[in-house]
Design an enzyme around this catalytic site. Structure first.
Site, PDB file in Angstrom:
ATOM      1  N   HIS A 260      -4.048   0.981   7.159  1.00 18.82           N
ATOM      2  CA  HIS A 260      -3.336   1.727   7.472  1.00 18.82           C
ATOM      3  C   HIS A 260      -2.834   3.046   6.398  1.00 18.82           C
ATOM      4  CE1 HIS A 260       1.320   0.907   7.566  1.00 18.82           C
ATOM      5  NE2 HIS A 260       1.408   1.957   6.910  1.00 18.82           N
ATOM      6  N   GLU A 261      -3.065   3.030   5.579  1.00 14.38           N
ATOM      7  CA  GLU A 261      -3.279   4.185   4.286  1.00 14.38           C
ATOM      8  C   GLU A 261      -3.963   4.964   4.793  1.00 14.38           C
ATOM      9  OE1 GLU A 261      -0.199   3.131   2.648  1.00 14.38           O
ATOM     10  OE2 GLU A 261      -0.178   1.240   3.053  1.00 14.38           O
TER      11      GLU A 261
ATOM     12  N   CYS B 196       6.161   0.381   6.922  1.00  9.94           N
ATOM     13  CA  CYS B 196       5.879   1.173   6.130  1.00  9.94           C
ATOM     14  C   CYS B 196       6.888   1.589   5.711  1.00  9.94           C
ATOM     15  CB  CYS B 196       4.832   1.845   7.426  1.00  9.94           C
ATOM     16  SG  CYS B 196       4.787   3.604   6.673  1.00  9.94           S
ATOM     17  N   LEU B 197       6.845   1.944   4.150  1.00 10.00           N
ATOM     18  CA  LEU B 197       7.286   1.937   3.762  1.00 10.00           C
ATOM     19  C   LEU B 197       8.523   3.420   4.095  1.00 10.00           C
ATOM     20  CD1 LEU B 197       6.578   1.659   0.402  1.00 10.00           C
ATOM     21  CD2 LEU B 197       7.513   0.493   1.877  1.00 10.00           C
TER      22      LEU B 197
ATOM     23  N   GLY C 217       1.158  -1.297   0.079  1.00  9.15           N
ATOM     24  CA  GLY C 217       0.164   0.151  -0.120  1.00  9.15           C
ATOM     25  C   GLY C 217       1.313   1.400  -0.162  1.00  9.15           C
TER      26      GLY C 217
ATOM     27  N   GLN D 211       3.131  10.308   1.532  1.00  8.24           N
ATOM     28  CA  GLN D 211       4.268   9.225   0.729  1.00  8.24           C
ATOM     29  C   GLN D 211       5.243   9.448  -0.475  1.00  8.24           C
ATOM     30  OE1 GLN D 211       2.370   5.581   2.228  1.00  8.24           O
ATOM     31  NE2 GLN D 211       4.552   5.077   3.864  1.00  8.24           N
TER      32      GLN D 211
ATOM     33  N   HIS E 221      -2.634   7.833   6.837  1.00  5.96           N
ATOM     34  CA  HIS E 221      -1.399   8.705   6.644  1.00  5.96           C
ATOM     35  C   HIS E 221      -2.060  10.002   5.907  1.00  5.96           C
ATOM     36  CE1 HIS E 221       2.565   6.343   6.338  1.00  5.96           C
ATOM     37  NE2 HIS E 221       1.355   4.918   6.060  1.00  5.96           N
TER      38      HIS E 221
HETATM   39 NI    NI Z   1       2.314   3.483   6.133  1.00  3.44          NI
END
Ligand code: NI
Length: 183
Positions: free
Chosen positions: A138-139, A96-97, A45, A50, A142
């Protein structure tokens, strides 16, 4: 095109993202680039902040989930609204990236009901469970300026502090390109 990924310490990750309108320039290309960026970093995701854009867009691909999710999806969510989260909370070790080299157990409810638009601004309302629900939650966080480390208890947060500082200074070496905060 692959974008550099913003990491912990970048103010864009703490902003509440803005809705987008039909005149958003190059939306389809932006979404394609987000997919390229996500696949390049082996993510499941990715949210627009991000890649440095504080707008309400996230994408996911849960079809390759190692947990063997039978009904994964590949999708872009535009202007999503979470209508309801419900069901028993369960633990998953999340990554998470934007938090390279950190994985921690996070509790989230099983189900999520979400309203969103696709890239043509057609509206949908859907309900998800399991791993896909997990990634959606989660996304979506953000877009609200929330990261999964915010859910950890004070002790765990304290233990992670030096790692988070290292990330914010760019002292991490993930396999994908990152944008170092303030640079
Ligand atoms: Ni993340």
């Amino acid at each position: 095109m692959i974008y550099p990924v913003t990491v912990f310490g970048d103010p864009v990750l703490r902003k509440k993202a803005e809705p987008i309108t039909k005149d958003f320039p190059g939306l389809k290309e932006f979404i394609e680039n987000m997919f390229d960026t996500m696949y390049n970093s082996d993510g499941v995701g990715l949210a627009a902040p991000q890649v440095g854009k504080p707008v309400r867009v996230f994408i996911l691909d849960t079809t390759t989930d190692e947990e063997g999710e039978p009904e994964g999806i590949v999708k872009a969510f535009i202007n999503p609204e979470i209508l309801e989260k419900y069901g028993d909370e369960w633990v998953l070790n999340e990554g998470c990236l934007s938090l390279p080299e950190i994985r921690e157990d996070v509790l989230r409810p099983e189900w999520v009901r979400i309203k969103y638009q696709d890239e043509n601004f057609r509206e949908y309302e859907e309900t998800y469970s399991g791993f896909t629900s997990r990634v959606i939650q989660h996304e979506f966080d953000h877009l609200e300026g929330i990261m999964f480390v915010d859910y950890l208890n004070p002790l765990k947060k304290r233990l992670l502090k030096s790692k988070l500082i290292a990330i914010s200074k760019g002292k991490v070496t993930p396999k994908y390109r990152i944008k170092i905060p303030g640079k």
